[in-house]
Structures are given as structure tokens and as C-alpha cells.
Enzyme design. Structure first.
Site, PDB file in Angstrom:
ATOM      1  N   PHE A  19      -1.224 104.600  36.299  1.00  0.00           N
ATOM      2  CA  PHE A  19      -1.371 103.589  37.336  1.00  0.00           C
ATOM      3  C   PHE A  19      -2.177 104.071  38.531  1.00  0.00           C
ATOM      4  O   PHE A  19      -2.082 103.483  39.602  1.00  0.00           O
ATOM      5  CB  PHE A  19       0.020 103.149  37.806  1.00  0.00           C
ATOM      6  CG  PHE A  19       0.841 102.566  36.691  1.00  0.00           C
ATOM      7  CD1 PHE A  19       0.592 101.272  36.247  1.00  0.00           C
ATOM      8  CD2 PHE A  19       1.815 103.315  36.054  1.00  0.00           C
ATOM      9  CE1 PHE A  19       1.321 100.731  35.204  1.00  0.00           C
ATOM     10  CE2 PHE A  19       2.552 102.786  35.007  1.00  0.00           C
ATOM     11  CZ  PHE A  19       2.302 101.489  34.580  1.00  0.00           C
ATOM     12  N   GLY A  46       7.654 111.019  39.582  1.00  0.00           N
ATOM     13  CA  GLY A  46       7.060 109.896  38.855  1.00  0.00           C
ATOM     14  C   GLY A  46       5.889 110.345  37.989  1.00  0.00           C
ATOM     15  O   GLY A  46       4.730 110.184  38.343  1.00  0.00           O
ATOM     16  N   SER A  52      -1.623 111.131  36.949  1.00  0.00           N
ATOM     17  CA  SER A  52      -1.796 111.863  38.213  1.00  0.00           C
ATOM     18  C   SER A  52      -1.402 113.335  38.055  1.00  0.00           C
ATOM     19  O   SER A  52      -1.938 114.196  38.766  1.00  0.00           O
ATOM     20  CB  SER A  52      -0.997 111.205  39.339  1.00  0.00           C
ATOM     21  OG  SER A  52       0.310 110.896  38.918  1.00  0.00           O
ATOM     22  N   ASP A  71      10.477 113.164  36.137  1.00  0.00           N
ATOM     23  CA  ASP A  71      10.667 111.767  35.680  1.00  0.00           C
ATOM     24  C   ASP A  71      11.843 111.738  34.709  1.00  0.00           C
ATOM     25  O   ASP A  71      12.059 112.714  33.974  1.00  0.00           O
ATOM     26  CB  ASP A  71       9.395 111.292  34.943  1.00  0.00           C
ATOM     27  CG  ASP A  71       9.228 109.787  34.936  1.00  0.00           C
ATOM     28  OD1 ASP A  71      10.164 109.087  34.474  1.00  0.00           O
ATOM     29  OD2 ASP A  71       8.185 109.304  35.367  1.00  0.00           O
ATOM     30  N   GLY A  75      11.187 104.876  32.448  1.00  0.00           N
ATOM     31  CA  GLY A  75      10.416 103.816  33.070  1.00  0.00           C
ATOM     32  C   GLY A  75      11.098 103.197  34.283  1.00  0.00           C
ATOM     33  O   GLY A  75      12.319 103.184  34.385  1.00  0.00           O
ATOM     34  N   SER A 124      15.568 111.712  39.911  1.00  0.00           N
ATOM     35  CA  SER A 124      15.077 112.362  41.120  1.00  0.00           C
ATOM     36  C   SER A 124      16.194 112.815  42.068  1.00  0.00           C
ATOM     37  O   SER A 124      16.189 113.981  42.506  1.00  0.00           O
ATOM     38  CB  SER A 124      14.092 111.402  41.806  1.00  0.00           C
ATOM     39  OG  SER A 124      13.781 111.816  43.074  1.00  0.00           O
ATOM     40  N   HIS A 144      10.070 102.016  42.722  1.00  0.00           N
ATOM     41  CA  HIS A 144       9.538 101.298  43.880  1.00  0.00           C
ATOM     42  C   HIS A 144      10.543 100.362  44.545  1.00  0.00           C
ATOM     43  O   HIS A 144      10.170  99.518  45.348  1.00  0.00           O
ATOM     44  CB  HIS A 144       8.276 100.532  43.467  1.00  0.00           C
ATOM     45  CG  HIS A 144       7.069 101.426  43.333  1.00  0.00           C
ATOM     46  ND1 HIS A 144       7.154 102.696  42.828  1.00  0.00           N
ATOM     47  CD2 HIS A 144       5.768 101.248  43.653  1.00  0.00           C
ATOM     48  CE1 HIS A 144       5.945 103.250  42.832  1.00  0.00           C
ATOM     49  NE2 HIS A 144       5.086 102.374  43.336  1.00  0.00           N
ATOM     50  N   HIS A 169       2.385 107.074  47.355  1.00  0.00           N
ATOM     51  CA  HIS A 169       1.521 106.112  46.652  1.00  0.00           C
ATOM     52  C   HIS A 169       2.052 104.694  46.829  1.00  0.00           C
ATOM     53  O   HIS A 169       3.233 104.490  47.070  1.00  0.00           O
ATOM     54  CB  HIS A 169       1.475 106.456  45.151  1.00  0.00           C
ATOM     55  CG  HIS A 169       0.359 105.776  44.433  1.00  0.00           C
ATOM     56  ND1 HIS A 169       0.441 105.396  43.106  1.00  0.00           N
ATOM     57  CD2 HIS A 169      -0.877 105.392  44.855  1.00  0.00           C
ATOM     58  CE1 HIS A 169      -0.694 104.848  42.743  1.00  0.00           C
ATOM     59  NE2 HIS A 169      -1.516 104.820  43.783  1.00  0.00           N
TER      60      HIS A 169
END
Ligand SMILES: C[S@@+](CC[C@H](N)C(=O)[O-])C[C@H]1O[C@@H](n2cnc3c(N)ncnc32)[C@H](O)[C@@H]1O
Length: 220
Positions: A19, A46, A52, A71, A75, A124, A144, A169
């Protein structure tokens, strides 16, 4: 002058699922090289399929440090079946639930970065709770929702060493621009309001903040 990743790293980044647009990726790479000068690990919250992480791993290799990427690989909310960002290829056919770890491992192998990136598989807040090493850079790109973004900020911002970088981000100050909510924007404001971080750069939705003070204040 900005330093670009090697062509083979850029090619691996472009080929990876994920992403992160190129412009933000280049800003992340530059931040990671800068933070790498501290000689401390770089950590991403993530991983998803490793897009990334390739850039963090390449910067870590250049700087002679290690990149860690965290992670649970199941998802985020918006990546689940039936949601806009779902990719059916990320579903484990045996279990019928998302598992991005195999794709991430293939991505890392193809990019030639297995020796430079350590995968932390888990939630996390659980990992943050047992963490004890100062970090040169923390890149927050996990869940998010406010719950997840706040937990990432609270769990990881204290581990950024003085002079190190906190990168966030999907910071969208305008509600009409956001696509997965404004929680990252709210933790960006928390970081600035804490008195411990100062903004270094903004590239589209990527914000780079430097830790300039030890104490992290909470605004009332
Ligand atoms: C937006 S994606 C990361 C994208 C990735 N950085 C890239 O460049 O493509 C968010 C990832 O955060 C993970 N995630 C969400 N909440 C998490 C949590 N509480 N702990 C660990 N991982 C989490 C999801 O599994 C998902 O893979």
C-alpha cells in the site's frame, strides 16, 4: 540531496504487493538512512506483504543496522474478505483466514534482504510491552482504527531514541482525503503535542518526526 535505493531494490519494491506509493517510499528510505546513522535498529509496525519493509531493509543494510518488521499477518479490518482492500491471494486456503507471512517471506527473499530484516510475528501492543531496546526509527503503518493507532503510538514512540525518527503513514488532515480513517492523523497530532517530537518532512500522507526531547507529555 536525496539518495535513491539501488535499481534492484526499487524493482523489488514496485513488484511487491502493498500500500505504499513510490514517492512516500522514497521519503521513508531517506528517513531510514538518516536514522540508521544512530546505529540502532529500525522498526516497522505493519509488514503486510513486505513492500515498505524492502526499503527499510535496504536502508538498514546500507547503515549496518537491522530492520525489524512487526505484524500478526492476519490483516487489518479493511483488508478482510468483503472489504475494499481485500486481496483473496492473501487467504490461507487451509484455514480460510488471511496470512500474509508467506508472501512477505517470498518478497524478502526475492529482494535479497533476508539477512537484514527480522520478522516479528504477533500483536503490536504485546511485543511493545516486552520491548527494551532503543530504536533509531519507528514506522507506524499498522491498524488504522483509533484503538490500534493509539496503542502503536503509546507502545512504540517511547522507544524512539533521542535524535531518532517517528514516521507515520496515512496522515490525512482533511477528512475528505482520508480512505481508512483519520486515526493516524490524530496520533501525529499527539506526537507533535507531546513536546518530544518535531516535524522533519511531509511527503503526501507520510510524516517524519524527530525525537528532540526525552519526555513525552500528554496534552490534557
Ligand atoms: C496497511 S498494512 C501495512 C502495509 C505495509 N507497510 C506496506 O508497505 O504495504 C497494515 C498491516 O498492519 C497489520 N496490523 C494491524 N493491526 C495490527 C496489530 N495490532 N498488531 C500487528 N499487526 C497489525 C495488518 O495485519 C496489516 O498487515
Amino acid at each position: 540531496m536525496a539518495v535513491a535505493p539501488k535499481p534492484e531494490i526499487l524493482a523489488a519494491f514496485e513488484a511487491a504487493k502493498g500500500f505504499m506509493p513510490l514517492g512516500e517510499g522514497l521519503a521513508l528510505y531517506e528517513a531510514a538512512l538518516d536514522a540508521g546513522r544512530l546505529g540502532l535498529p529500525l522498526l516497522e509496525v505493519g509488514t503486510y506483504c513486505g513492500r515498505s519493509a524492502i526499503l527499510l531493509g535496504a536502508a538498514a543494510r546500507e547503515a549496518g543496522v537491522v530492520a525489524l518488521t512487526l505484524d500478526h499477518h492476519r490483516g487489518s479490518e479493511e483488508q478482510q474478505p468483503g472489504w475494499e482492500y481485500h486481496d483473496p491471494e492473501t487467504v490461507d486456503p487451509e484455514l480460510g483466514v488471511m496470512d500474509t507471512l508467506p508472501t512477505f517471506r517470498r518478497t524478502l527473499y526475492r529482494a535479497g534482504l533476508e539477512e537484514h530484516v527480522v520478522a516479528l510475528v504477533g500483536r503490536s501492543p504485546q511485543i511493545a510491552k516486552v520491548w527494551g531496546t532503543p530504536l533509531g526509527l519507528v514506522f507506524v503503518d499498522g491498524g488504522h482504527t483509533d484503538e490500534h493507532a493509539n496503542a502503536d503510538y503509546e507502545g512504540w514512540a517511547p522507544h524512539v531514541a533521542e535524535g531518532g525518527l517517528l514516521v507515520i503513514h496515512d496522515v490525512f488532515p482533511e477528512p475528505e482525503d482520508e480512505f481508512t480513517g483519520q486515526a493516524p492523523y490524530r496520533i501525529y497530532l499527539r506526537a507533535l503535542g507531546s513536546g518530544a517530537f518535531t516535524e522533519v518532512s511531509a511527503t503526501d500522507s507520510l510524516r517524519v518526526l524527530r525525537r528532540t526531547r526525552a519526555g513525552i507529555r500528554e496534552q490534557g
